[in-house]
Scaffold this motif. Structure first.
Motif, PDB file in Angstrom:
ATOM      1  N   ALA A  61      76.395 -49.372  30.389  1.00  0.00           N
ATOM      2  CA  ALA A  61      76.838 -50.718  30.804  1.00  0.00           C
ATOM      3  C   ALA A  61      78.580 -50.385  31.029  1.00  0.00           C
ATOM      4  CB  ALA A  61      77.022 -51.826  29.853  1.00  0.00           C
ATOM      5  N   ILE A  62      78.981 -49.281  31.948  1.00  0.00           N
ATOM      6  CA  ILE A  62      80.123 -48.782  32.315  1.00  0.00           C
ATOM      7  C   ILE A  62      80.412 -48.724  33.758  1.00  0.00           C
ATOM      8  CG2 ILE A  62      80.421 -47.496  30.138  1.00  0.00           C
ATOM      9  CD1 ILE A  62      79.751 -44.967  31.600  1.00  0.00           C
ATOM     10  N   GLY A  63      81.707 -48.720  34.308  1.00  0.00           N
ATOM     11  CA  GLY A  63      81.856 -48.544  35.647  1.00  0.00           C
ATOM     12  C   GLY A  63      82.225 -49.789  36.187  1.00  0.00           C
ATOM     13  N   GLU A  64      82.267 -49.644  37.618  1.00  0.00           N
ATOM     14  CA  GLU A  64      82.431 -50.956  38.324  1.00  0.00           C
ATOM     15  C   GLU A  64      81.084 -51.798  38.531  1.00  0.00           C
ATOM     16  OE1 GLU A  64      83.839 -52.076  43.059  1.00  0.00           O
ATOM     17  OE2 GLU A  64      83.742 -49.879  42.275  1.00  0.00           O
ATOM     18  N   HIS A  65      79.973 -51.118  38.319  1.00  0.00           N
ATOM     19  CA  HIS A  65      78.623 -51.911  38.486  1.00  0.00           C
ATOM     20  C   HIS A  65      77.896 -51.283  37.363  1.00  0.00           C
ATOM     21  CE1 HIS A  65      79.841 -53.353  42.407  1.00  0.00           C
ATOM     22  NE2 HIS A  65      80.074 -52.106  42.590  1.00  0.00           N
ATOM     23  N   PRO A  66      78.124 -52.171  35.968  1.00  0.00           N
ATOM     24  CA  PRO A  66      77.415 -51.646  34.927  1.00  0.00           C
ATOM     25  C   PRO A  66      76.063 -51.902  34.909  1.00  0.00           C
ATOM     26  CG  PRO A  66      78.929 -53.635  34.275  1.00  0.00           C
ATOM     27  CD  PRO A  66      78.978 -53.058  35.688  1.00  0.00           C
ATOM     28  N   GLY A  67      75.183 -50.954  34.040  1.00  0.00           N
ATOM     29  CA  GLY A  67      73.946 -51.300  34.096  1.00  0.00           C
ATOM     30  C   GLY A  67      73.192 -50.659  35.248  1.00  0.00           C
TER      31      GLY A  67
END
Length: 329
Positions: free
Chosen positions: A182-188
């Motif tokens: 669950a990281i970044g611009e679009h997590p998951g």
């Protein structure tokens, strides 16, 4: 789905409200003479949906087959927690296969009994979503294409739980796993990935395909018993929540499974020779947020800085399922 007219019952008491159910209306699990195919001593986690699904399904299969049943079980959670060498919790004729060839092993068993003139011996292959939708898809498709006399049951907990909660092709969008953090611009997990094996099975136009849930026990048992009575290739896809991998409470397993159905994210239906014949309709669809918020794998969707577009996109998936499968009551 004729098994659905009894809605409120208590497993083990044979009652619906204050009314004693007839023997025909009682579930297999509420009958003390059930085979108890998966018995005590296994090492599943608390609230394990897969352990429930396997017990429900195989007890129903044993009843329908009159006890004449052989099972091929793929490597995975179900195999690992039920048969730590040299122990077993199975009380049926059971064989362990590799991760990807449970369908092929079952096909060989069915062919052997056909050659012996024993069509009364029924064969079930089973595996998790990893061993079914990914690693075992080739063997499974071959089983479908040949119309082999095997019932394949997939217990779908939406990731590779046994090896550390890695994503599979059954992992839903936006879900956090060890390989979709669950990281970044679009997590998951990314949107637009994955596959539906029930629809793939329907594309083979095999005699019977169904989806089921541990939240709808009598429906699950009905579909397994119906499938056992059919000859040819059959496929049942059972939704089984995993408290460990999903981050849900063990006591909420049935609640979570029921919400997956009531939101439209996991449609319950039957299909024969590629055409949907029955479905469980939803009287009042529940918003997907009610389902997602019970699972820590979706916790990032409810954070203060979360993009509300992700929940809206998941809602669109549920709405499309309701439309495509005709689930509205």
């Amino acid at each position: 789905m004729p098994a659905q007219f009894v809605k409120f019952y208590q497993t083990g008491t044979f009652t619906a409200g204050n009314r004693l159910l007839t023997i025909e209306d009682r579930s297999v699990q509420s009958n003390p003479t059930r085979s108890n195919a998966l018995t005590s001593g296994h090492r599943a986690c608390r609230g394990c949906g897969e352990a429930l699904g396997a017990r429900y399904a195989l007890d129903a299969a044993m009843k329908a087959a009159g006890g004449k049943l052989i099972v091929s079980n793929a490597t995975g959670c179900l195999e690992v927690f039920s048969t730590p060498f040299p122990e077993t919790s199975w009380r049926i004729a059971w064989m362990h296969s590799l991760f990807g060839n449970s369908a092929a092993i079952a096909t060989g068993i069915a062919a052997a009994y056909k050659a012996k003139g024993r069509p009364d011996i029924r064969v079930v292959a089973q595996g998790g979503d990893g061993g079914t939708t990914d690693i075992g898809l080739g063997c499974l498709s071959g089983m479908f294409e040949r119309n082999d006399d095997v019932l394949y049951i997939c217990y779908d907990n939406e990731a590779y739980m046994n090896t550390g909660v890695q994503r599979s092709s059954a992992t839903p969008p936006a879900a956090r796993t060890a390989t979709t953090p669950a990281i970044g611009e679009h997590p998951g997990h990314e949107f637009g990935h994955g596959k539906s094996v029930p629809l793939i099975a329907m594309a083979h136009r095999i005699p019977y395909v169904a989806t089921a849930s541990v939240a709808e026990l009598r429906d699950l048992e009905f579909k397994v018993e119906k499938a056992i009575a059919i000859h040819g290739a059959r496929y049942i896809h059972i939704h089984v929540p995993c408290p460990l991998g999903w981050g849900s409470e063990p006591a909420d397993t049935i609640r979570v499974a029921r919400l997956a159905v009531e939101t439209g994210l996991f449609p319950l239906f039957e299909a024969e020779f590629g055409t949907v014949t029955e479905r469980m309709r939803i009287r009042r669809a529940t918003p997907v947020a009610e389902y997602l918020k019970l699972q820590r794998r979706f916790a990032h969707l409810f954070a203060a800085n979360a993009d509300p577009g992700s929940i809206a996109a998941i809602q669109k998936i549920a709405d499309r399922n309701i439309q495509d499968f005709g689930l509205s009551a």
